[in-house]
Write an enzyme that holds these catalytic residues in place. Structure first.
Site, mmCIF file in Angstrom:
data_model
loop_
_atom_site.group_PDB
_atom_site.id
_atom_site.type_symbol
_atom_site.label_atom_id
_atom_site.label_comp_id
_atom_site.label_asym_id
_atom_site.label_seq_id
_atom_site.Cartn_x
_atom_site.Cartn_y
_atom_site.Cartn_z
ATOM 1 N N ASP A 1 0.821 -1.217 0.000
ATOM 2 C CA ASP A 1 0.000 0.000 0.000
ATOM 3 C C ASP A 1 0.855 1.267 0.000
ATOM 4 O OD1 ASP A 1 0.983 -0.108 2.524
ATOM 5 O OD2 ASP A 1 -0.922 0.360 3.522
ATOM 6 N N HIS B 1 25.987 10.886 -14.066
ATOM 7 C CA HIS B 1 24.749 10.762 -13.290
ATOM 8 C C HIS B 1 24.962 9.951 -12.007
ATOM 9 C CE1 HIS B 1 22.267 11.725 -17.147
ATOM 10 N NE2 HIS B 1 22.698 12.800 -16.536
ATOM 11 N N ASP C 1 26.064 18.546 -7.657
ATOM 12 C CA ASP C 1 25.007 19.066 -8.543
ATOM 13 C C ASP C 1 23.713 18.909 -7.759
ATOM 14 O OD1 ASP C 1 23.141 19.628 -10.491
ATOM 15 O OD2 ASP C 1 24.187 18.536 -12.078
ATOM 16 N N ASP D 1 18.925 24.690 -10.044
ATOM 17 C CA ASP D 1 19.856 23.658 -10.532
ATOM 18 C C ASP D 1 21.260 24.242 -10.456
ATOM 19 O OD1 ASP D 1 21.104 21.586 -11.834
ATOM 20 O OD2 ASP D 1 20.030 21.812 -13.731
ATOM 21 N N HIS E 1 28.671 16.802 -22.292
ATOM 22 C CA HIS E 1 27.238 17.083 -22.154
ATOM 23 C C HIS E 1 26.932 18.504 -22.633
ATOM 24 C CE1 HIS E 1 28.103 19.469 -18.544
ATOM 25 N NE2 HIS E 1 28.833 18.470 -18.098
ATOM 26 N N HIS F 1 20.145 24.293 -20.482
ATOM 27 C CA HIS F 1 18.774 23.840 -20.730
ATOM 28 C C HIS F 1 17.825 24.836 -20.071
ATOM 29 C CE1 HIS F 1 18.638 22.274 -16.554
ATOM 30 N NE2 HIS F 1 19.818 21.757 -16.783
ATOM 31 N N HIS G 1 14.595 20.236 -16.303
ATOM 32 C CA HIS G 1 14.827 20.370 -17.748
ATOM 33 C C HIS G 1 13.485 20.827 -18.315
ATOM 34 C CE1 HIS G 1 18.170 17.120 -17.329
ATOM 35 N NE2 HIS G 1 18.566 18.300 -16.937
ATOM 36 N N GLU H 1 26.277 25.409 -17.652
ATOM 37 C CA GLU H 1 26.917 24.354 -16.861
ATOM 38 C C GLU H 1 28.034 23.608 -17.590
ATOM 39 O OE1 GLU H 1 24.318 20.899 -16.209
ATOM 40 O OE2 GLU H 1 22.664 22.112 -16.964
ATOM 41 N N TYR I 1 36.097 16.944 -17.355
ATOM 42 C CA TYR I 1 36.150 15.656 -16.634
ATOM 43 C C TYR I 1 37.426 14.936 -17.035
ATOM 44 C CZ TYR I 1 31.420 17.245 -16.233
ATOM 45 O OH TYR I 1 30.330 18.048 -15.990
ATOM 46 N N ARG J 1 32.533 20.708 -12.579
ATOM 47 C CA ARG J 1 31.428 21.371 -13.297
ATOM 48 C C ARG J 1 30.974 22.540 -12.435
ATOM 49 N NH1 ARG J 1 28.381 17.326 -14.324
ATOM 50 N NH2 ARG J 1 26.790 17.365 -12.695
ATOM 51 N N GLU K 1 27.685 25.398 -12.336
ATOM 52 C CA GLU K 1 26.370 25.602 -12.955
ATOM 53 C C GLU K 1 25.579 26.670 -12.213
ATOM 54 O OE1 GLU K 1 23.836 22.099 -12.850
ATOM 55 O OE2 GLU K 1 22.477 22.963 -14.340
HETATM 56 N N1 GLY Z 1 20.984 18.548 -12.487
HETATM 57 C C1 GLY Z 1 20.637 18.208 -13.805
HETATM 58 C C2 GLY Z 1 21.307 19.036 -14.784
HETATM 59 O O1 GLY Z 1 22.248 19.733 -14.455
HETATM 60 O O2 GLY Z 1 20.895 19.123 -15.905
HETATM 61 MN MN MN Z 2 22.604 20.378 -12.491
HETATM 62 MN MN MN Z 3 21.361 21.536 -15.325
#
Ligand code: GLY
Ligand code: MN
Ligand code: MN
Length: 430
Positions: free
Chosen positions: A41, A246, A263, A274, A355, A359, A366, A384, A388, A397, A399
């Site tokens: 449940d 990730h 992050d 973010d 990457h 965004h 996102h 960001e 690496y 990184r 951001e």
């Molecule tokens: N934390 C997800 C990104 O930076 O896109």
């Molecule tokens: Mn992020």
């Molecule tokens: Mn991000």
């Protein structure tokens, strides 16, 4: 809800923008998310579907919004259906929206119980030619679960096969991308909560701390500031863990001499922040770490300056790639031959920065938002970049979240969150 009630003016404006783009004699319907099961449940904490939230402010399960600008009866131009509350529900689950409260939250005058939906909807569909379905066309979506929207679409197609169908998503992508002042205030608040969390971490971090202890410190600070928690699963990655983009295990001990890539962002009123910051476990960067750190910071600052009205997202990414390439050459990570021999579809810099740079961010981390057309004022983007280097046991990184302005540089919602290497060292050692 932990957040303070949002003015219904925001949702009135949002609906007006959506309805202005609807075809004549058309109805649009929006559904809540399901409460998703775990097993037995148990259920996951409820997360409202961002579209119905954006258009109504109703942060409650089993809610439906109907928009019908050409309805003959004026009271049916905007209708919110909510789950009928009663004493039993009040005792077991707590208070649900009454009709008056639903009006207070959303600014919608006509509130019905959800059990009346089929009857009211059938009647209104006899006046309409087109029904707008809310499908998910986000560029990163990969949803396997059947949502309430999906079930509603199937049912409508079965029961109203002679109506035309239209898509809500392109309208939402456009209007949700450009934030209203009320939304920018909520996003600023989310960023300010994240700042509090980060400052707490700068005081708390020392060799031997565990990644999950840092996660706990953030969460503590977020919740005590009216956030319900993380806007997305946090990444607290020390040493080489930072090279797993990730990484969410957050279960390792932080070693002196390593960096920690974090992050992490708080949500507030369902709006995301973010942030990424990378700090030295010991409170001091080595010279090499500082050189790579400052290279990432320069790329971030230069990329940020390009986020102005008229910029095209894909072109911007190409320019950022050039700036990053120059930095990687200076750091000795690439040489001229690497760049001369690079493939058009996989430039050399991607070995160290694989990457995207930016965004849209908003109700979704996102977020929805136009990506193929020129950027506009009041769009909010992350910036960001990262470098690496698994061979050196580090990943960096940085951001921030920034708002595009009519003229000039974007406004940084994270301008108060320490980012210069020297300031971070000073705060960690004070
Ligand atoms: N934390 C997800 C990104 O930076 O896109
Ligand atoms: Mn992020
Ligand atoms: Mn991000």
């Amino acid at each position: 809800m932990k957040y303070e009630q949002i003015s219904d003016k925001l949702f009135i404006k949002n609906r007006k923008k959506f309805m202005a783009q609807m075809k004549p004699k058309s109805i649009a319907v929006f559904n809540s998310n399901d409460v998703y099961p775990v097993s037995a449940d148990s259920t996951m904490p409820f997360e409202q579907h961002r579209d119905i939230l954006y258009l109504s402010g109703a942060d409650q399960e089993e809610t439906m919004l109907l928009l019908f600008p050409d309805a003959i009866d004026v009271k049916h131009r905007e209708v919110l259906f909510v789950r009928e509350t009663n004493e039993h529900i009040a005792v077991w689950e707590g208070a649900k929206l009454t009709k008056a409260q639903a009006t207070g939250v959303s600014g919608i005058k006509t509130i019905y119980w959800l059990t009346d939906f089929d009857k009211v909807f059938f009647d209104l569909m006899t006046e309409a030619d087109t029904i707008y379905f809310n499908t998910n066309e986000h560029y990163r979506q990969a949803v396997e679960t059947q949502t309430r929207e999906d079930r509603f679409i199937e049912k409508c197609k079965r029961e109203f096969p002679a109506h035309q169908w239209a898509k809500s998503n392109p309208i939402l992508q456009e209007i949700r991308g450009e934030k209203e002042p009320e939304e920018l205030d909520l996003m600023q608040r989310a960023c300010d909560i994240t700042e509090k969390g980060f400052r707490r971490i700068l005081r708390f971090t020392k060799p031997g701390v565990w990644e999950y202890e840092l996660e706990a410190e953030y969460l503590h600070e977020f919740i005590r500031n009216r956030s319900k928690g993380f806007a997305y699963t946090p990444i607290i990655a020390s040493g080489n863990n930072a090279n797993v983009l990730h990484y969410i295990e957050n279960n390792q001990e932080c070693q002196s001499g390593d960096l920690i890539l974090m992050d992490v962002g708080a949500e507030y009123a369902n709006y995301s922040s973010d942030m990424t910051r990378t700090i030295p476990v010991s409170g001091r960067f080595t010279q090499r770490q500082r050189d790579v750190y400052n290279a990432v910071l320069r790329v971030k600052n230069e990329a940020t300056r390009m986020l102005v009205p008229g910029t095209i997202w894909a072109e911007y990414h190409k320019e950022v790639g050039k700036i990053m390439t120059a930095e990687l050459l200076k750091l000795g990570l690439l040489d001229r031959a690497d760049v001369q021999n690079e493939k058009a579809d996989w430039p050399a810099y991607k070995k160290y920065f694989m990457h995207g740079t930016s965004h849209h961010i908003g109700l979704d981390t996102h977020d929805y938002g136009e990506l193929k057309k020129a950027m506009k004022p009041n769009m909010v983007f992350t910036v960001e970049p990262g470098i690496y280097i698994p061979d050196e046991g580090m990943g960096i990184r940085l951001e921030d979240d920034v708002v595009i302005q009519e003229t000039g540089e974007p406004f940084n919602l994270m301008r108060n969150i320490p980012i210069e290497a020297e300031e971070i060292e000073e705060l960690m050692n004070s």
